[in-house]
Design a protein around this motif. Structure first.
Motif, mmCIF file in Angstrom:
data_model
loop_
_atom_site.group_PDB
_atom_site.id
_atom_site.type_symbol
_atom_site.label_atom_id
_atom_site.label_comp_id
_atom_site.label_asym_id
_atom_site.label_seq_id
_atom_site.Cartn_x
_atom_site.Cartn_y
_atom_site.Cartn_z
ATOM 1 N N ALA A 28 0.814 -1.288 -0.129
ATOM 2 C CA ALA A 28 0.061 -0.036 -0.065
ATOM 3 C C ALA A 28 0.647 1.249 0.107
ATOM 4 C CB ALA A 28 -1.103 0.042 1.321
ATOM 5 N N VAL A 29 0.686 1.927 -1.077
ATOM 6 C CA VAL A 29 1.693 2.982 -1.093
ATOM 7 C C VAL A 29 1.041 4.277 -1.954
ATOM 8 C CG1 VAL A 29 3.837 1.751 -1.398
ATOM 9 C CG2 VAL A 29 2.565 2.243 -3.302
ATOM 10 N N GLY A 30 1.752 5.147 -2.107
ATOM 11 C CA GLY A 30 1.067 6.368 -3.016
ATOM 12 C C GLY A 30 0.800 6.230 -4.363
ATOM 13 N N THR A 31 -0.130 6.747 -4.899
ATOM 14 C CA THR A 31 -0.796 6.399 -6.164
ATOM 15 C C THR A 31 0.347 6.230 -7.238
ATOM 16 O OG1 THR A 31 -2.796 7.402 -5.703
ATOM 17 C CG2 THR A 31 -2.341 6.900 -8.135
ATOM 18 N N GLY A 32 1.245 7.564 -6.929
ATOM 19 C CA GLY A 32 2.499 7.484 -8.024
ATOM 20 C C GLY A 32 3.464 6.377 -7.940
ATOM 21 N N GLN A 33 3.611 6.248 -6.560
ATOM 22 C CA GLN A 33 4.674 4.952 -6.347
ATOM 23 C C GLN A 33 3.994 3.772 -6.946
ATOM 24 O OE1 GLN A 33 6.156 4.818 -2.492
ATOM 25 N NE2 GLN A 33 7.297 2.911 -2.918
ATOM 26 N N ALA A 34 2.529 3.482 -6.760
ATOM 27 C CA ALA A 34 1.956 2.186 -7.235
ATOM 28 C C ALA A 34 2.231 2.265 -8.662
ATOM 29 C CB ALA A 34 0.586 2.205 -6.872
#
Ligand SMILES: Nc1ncnc2c1ncn2[C@@H]1O[C@H](COP(=O)(O)OP(=O)(O)OP(=O)(O)O)[C@@H](O)[C@H]1O
Ligand SMILES: Nc1ncnc2c1ncn2[C@@H]1O[C@H](COP(=O)(O)OP(=O)(O)OP(=O)(O)O)[C@@H](O)[C@H]1O
Ligand SMILES: [Mg+2]
Ligand SMILES: [Mg+2]
Lengths: 228, 237, 264, 228, 237
Positions: free
Chosen positions: C52-58
């Motif tokens: 579970a990470v930031g959208t950008g990192q995902a």
């Protein structure tokens, strides 16, 4: 691995950008960590020396508590300071949360155990001999302390470098109590985390490189000063 | 400065290493302490100079029986294994003067004078750590002498010196004593040296003073059998 | 050995290699995934590794091939991700809505002045320069916020506009502490409600629609991507059974569903 | 401040919970940090001693680089390891991302500068004398090294404690390369961050307290061992 | 073990401190080096024992001219300021034996024997740091002697000992030398001691050997004027 190469160019770009926001972030990082270490230094180094050199009841326990606090997670340090300074906390009336001052407080909490612990270990074996010598030559307590600091400057210097290294690289505490507010309390590490979360790995690495380069320069200055 | 010791007692791990009922070092004399290894000589001067604490007993300083804290600035000890600060020879000798807040010019003058006395003029800018054993010992002496203490305690301070230097240092100490009227306590294993510089001689054994007297009496006609034996052992050499 | 553990389970399918699911924090923090995933893991005797990470990192993880499936909510970015060939086969899974929350005292008077009109609400906030917290991290929520400001014709700037660059949870905590307004997804808000001093002030505007999508990472870009697992996962999450389960989630605790399934 | 009191009870609850997931998280934290420090120790302590005691070209520069790396932000260490181990990275074929092994690699990167730097400062002044003494008594290089380690155990111990303290308390690196996957790579610090993000400060503090208590116990064990 | 030195040269900061063209320590003798402070005595034995590197020149060991690396295990130096390991006296004395991998029983036996020789039997379990100056020096001696080196270098190793201990140690060294046929190089400032134990005497000054000969010749009828003066200075004492 392109990200790393890009990171290098990115770092160069950042430094040459002339961007006031970027400079602000860099400046705040340096200042907050520096002030934290300086404040901590004033009590941590003497405390480390005193604890390292003297026998007193529960000395071992005290040392172990200090060692333990070296493992204090930044987030926890941040959380404790946050709860103290939050509106509903006992010091809420100071309205200090989400300011650089609050970040300094949290970092002092974080770096002091390291400075005390490493100083302590560094003076333990030699401190007494130096102190005795100083006393036989008529030094008072303060002068003897200062002499010990100078004679053990390698270890004490290492304690400060380790402390500064922790301060400038940690993110959990400054993020929580500072809030990472753009243009106000954003520092290099919180910016790195932000860029990472946004998937801008190049940019994160670029900031990381800038951080390391600045810390390198700071080390050179410290070394110069230590030699003198 | 006179030193009066009474009921002094020190134990390590329950084993007594010092046990002195009464002992007085009169003002303005050179007192030499001799005695075998481990007899408590260093412990005694360490306590007199405030570096160690006795378990019992008192040391009173000066004619009006002051406590150590009141006279600490007038006492200097040259330790058996002196520690030299990791700076230049000059800074080492200047150390005590700087602590006393002496001004720069005077410090320089006094340091140079002291260095000259112990034959170290050529070494002032050298890092102390690079000196030979005897040179180090002379730095330790110089930085003590430069302070002109009223009570000078020397713990085997010439052990690593060459014969010529020993002669020089002995003269320096005698001159210093005559000039300032200071009290000197000198620990040595060298009976010849004791004969040369002592006014009073003390023989320690097992933490006690077992013979005490003028040089003439102690060396010429000692009271106890033990002293005679100790000196005999000595004179073989 | 694994097969021996539950050999006679009726719905047992051929076991799957573990799947890595990169997702935004809201799905994990709200507890949705913990609620629905055990079913999948049991069914396929596998493990879903949730990052579970930031959208950008995902998205970046997807591009690097470090995830097999993405579950995110930033339509623009998602479409671009697929258009660039990093992902295949985007499906909508569910939605919830964004809401504007703020101090219960409502200093900008949103309740009275804006009703359910999000754009009007932002105009009011900007007009009175009352504190507003922006996530400022280019996440789905932030992208939505930016769109709303654009709609309102305002370029937010100034001391009252605090861009904090962190996840939804920390941003909510921040807003609560600073007595500021903030745009949030309902799921995260509801799951944190008790520790926050924030009230729902604007809701129900159709602009505040928050669509979650699932994307399979393009298996041709990198070797080793668990294509079969991704296929099964998407198939599974879009199944009626699971969609029904999503609809149930949160009802017992919050009295309403946190996500409304609209899988297709 | 209720959170802190609650945190204490929460900590007790966690420890007594008998919850396998909780124990798993605690165990993984301890193991990952411990393994990282042990691995790093094997090269960092000797390296610190060698650099501290010998003159060689660019020695000062090397020391300053080590000092600088003490300030390596965990996120950057994590990012570098991530980019190496990512499927699209040069070591992607190892399939090591999001495993405890990857977390160990990142932490080794992070703690080594600290262990090297503090060891180095601790042996700089005394190391040569000890080495010479060992040599005159017929020790070979290895034996002399071991003697130096034993004689300087206070400083070297401090370096290990500081290193372990950093490893167990950092979150940026393990979060990135481990992925904070529940039941698999979640450790105490990532759990703390998760709880903090969700506003569960009590729970975050509870985990923090558990972490510190465990580290305290570890310190007691280390002290015992050092004494022996 | 024989030691042959040729063309040995050592400078510090451009200043030569050692400059020895040819010097041979014959196997199985006790060689005593005397000379003023800073004349290079310690530097010489440090180079022979491999602790320092010469700028030029060679030292060859044994009858077949081995290099240092081949004989390092047979050479032991007692330094001017010995460093004692921060453990017990026992461990200090046992150190070298343990390095050689001696078994436990034998180590204990040898350590006890060595401690007895230097009068330290009662101190074996004491922490080395708590010893008196003379006691420390005896530990340093014991831990060197216990190794039965073929070449034993002693740098002012009795400077802090009391007369009786000096006598004991000198006998121990003489006995050791006779028993093992080792080569001993002994630095001292004590001319009486030199007279007692030397077979050959070397006078160093300014980094050079300026007189070298049998004890009888050097003390009875020295070649150079400088030697005569140095000895004269000595005999005053
Ligand atoms: N910390 C200690 N614990 C136990 N015994 C100690 C301690 N410190 C000193 N001693 C013992 O006390 C005795 C007296 O020591 P001291 O240093 O005063 O002797 P000294 O007369 O100066 O001997 P030397 O001529 O060898 O210098 C010695 O036997 C020493 O071993
Ligand atoms: N690192 C150094 N830099 C400069 N000079 C040095 C250094 N080391 C030694 N010296 C000088 O070399 C000379 C010889 O030193 P050495 O220790 O060999 O003398 P020594 O004969 O043993 O004297 P002593 O009787 O005092 O022990 C001394 O004058 C010393 O100051
Ligand atoms: Mg003594
Ligand atoms: Mg010497």
């Amino acid at each position: 691995m392109d990200n790393i190469t890009n990171g290098f160019f990115g770092a160069l770009e950042l430094i040459l950008s002339g961007n006031r926001e970027v400079y602000g972030i860099i400046g705040l990082s340096l200042v907050v960590s520096f002030v934290s270490v300086i404040i901590s230094m004033f009590f941590s180094v003497p405390l480390g020396i005193v604890i390292g050199m003297n026998r007193f009841p529960f000395r071992k326990a005290v040392i172990m508590i200090i060692n333990t606090l070296m493992g204090l997670p930044p987030v926890i340090a941040g959380l404790v300071v946050y709860l103290l300074l939050s509106r509903s906390g006992p010091l809420g009336y100071l309205r200090m949360l989400h300011t650089p001052q609050a970040m300094v407080i949290a970092q002092v909490l974080l770096v002091s155990p390291i400075i005390i612990g490493v100083t302590l270990a560094g003076v333990k074996d030699r401190g007494n001999l130096i102190q005795k010598t100083a006393f036989t030559l008529g030094a008072n307590r303060c002068q003897a302390l200062w002499t010990i600091i100078k004679e053990c400057r390698t270890s004490i210097g290492a304690s400060l470098v380790a402390g500064y290294g922790r301060a400038i690289s940690e993110v959990g505490a400054v993020m929580l109590v500072g809030g990472n507010i753009k243009g106000h309390t954003r520092v290099m590490t919180t910016a790195i985390v932000l860029e990472t979360n946004m998937g801008n790995f190049d940019q994160a690495i670029a900031i990381g490189i800038v951080l390391l380069v600045l810390f390198f320069i700071l080390n050179i200055l410290l070394q110069k000063y230590q030699g003198a | 400065m006179k030193v009066q010791i009474s009921g002094l007692c020190k134990k390590y791990d329950g084993k007594p290493v010092l046990n002195i009922d009464n002992l007085t070092f009169e003002q303005g004399r050179i007192h030499v302490i001799i005695g075998p290894n481990g007899s408590g000589k260093s412990t005694l001067v360490n306590i007199i100079s405030g570096l160690e604490k006795a378990d019992h007993g008192t040391v009173a300083y000066g004619s009006n029986q002051k406590r150590f804290e009141e006279v600490r600035g007038s006492i200097t000890l040259v330790m058996q294994h002196p520690y030299l600060f990791n700076t230049t020879v000059f800074s080492n000798i200047a150390y005590g003067l700087r602590c006393r807040g002496a001004d720069k010019k005077q410090t320089e003058l006094l340091v140079k004078e002291a260095a000259e006395k112990v034959n170290l003029s050529a070494f002032l800018t050298r890092k102390a750590a690079t000196l030979s054993g005897g040179e180090m010992q002379r730095v330790a002496l110089a930085r003590a002498l430069v302070l002109k203490p009223e009570l000078l305690l020397l713990d085997e301070a010439t052990a690593n010196l060459d014969p010529e230097s020993i002669g020089i240092i002995e003269r320096v100490i005698r001159d210093f004593q005559t000039a300032t009227g200071a009290t000197v306590v000198f620990i040595t294993h060298n009976i010849f040296q004791a004969r040369r510089i002592a006014e009073r001689v003390y023989l320690m054994m097992g933490g006690r003073i077992i013979e005490e007297g003028s040089k003439e009496k102690t060396f010429g006609n000692p009271e106890s059998r033990i002293t005679r034996e100790f000196l005999r052992g000595e004179l073989i050499f | 050995a694994k097969q021996n553990l539950a050999p006679e389970q009726p719905a047992q399918e051929e076991p799957l290699e573990p799947i890595t699911l990169a997702t935004t924090t809201s799905t994990e923090n709200s507890g949705l995934l913990a609620y629905i995933l055990p079913d999948f893991e049991a069914k396929y005797n596998t493990q879903v590794k949730v990052v579970a990470v930031g959208t950008g990192q995902a998205m970046e993880m997807g591009k690097n091939g470090d995830a097999d499936v993405l579950l995110v909510h930033a339509k623009e970015s998602e479409l671009q991700f697929v258009a660039e060939g990093y992902g295949v086969d985007r499906h909508e899974v569910m939605y919830n809505d964004f809401i504007i929350v703020g101090p219960p005292e409502d200093p900008a008077g949103l309740k009275a002045g804006a009703g359910s009109d999000a754009v009007e609400a932002l105009k009011l906030i900007a007009g009175k320069q009352v504190p507003f917290t922006s996530r400022g991290d280019n996440s789905g929520t932030h992208q939505k916020e930016t769109a709303l400001w654009k709609e309102a014709g305002i370029e937010p700037a100034g001391d009252w506009y605090k861009s904090v660059g962190k996840g939804m949870g920390p941003s909510l905590t921040f807003a609560s502490e600073e007595k500021a307004y903030i745009l949030t997804d309902r799921a995260t808000y509801l799951s944190m409600k008790d520790s926050l001093d924030l009230a729902v002030l604007v809701e129900g505007d159709e602009l505040l629609f928050n669509q979650y999508g699932v994307i399979k990472v393009n298996p041709e870009k990198h070797p080793g991507i668990n294509k079969r697992g991704a296929d099964k996962f998407v198939e599974w999450i879009l199944s009626e059974e699971v969609q029904a389960k999503i609809a149930e989630f949160g009802k017992d605790k919050f009295g309403q569903s946190l996500f409304i399934p609209n899988g297709k």
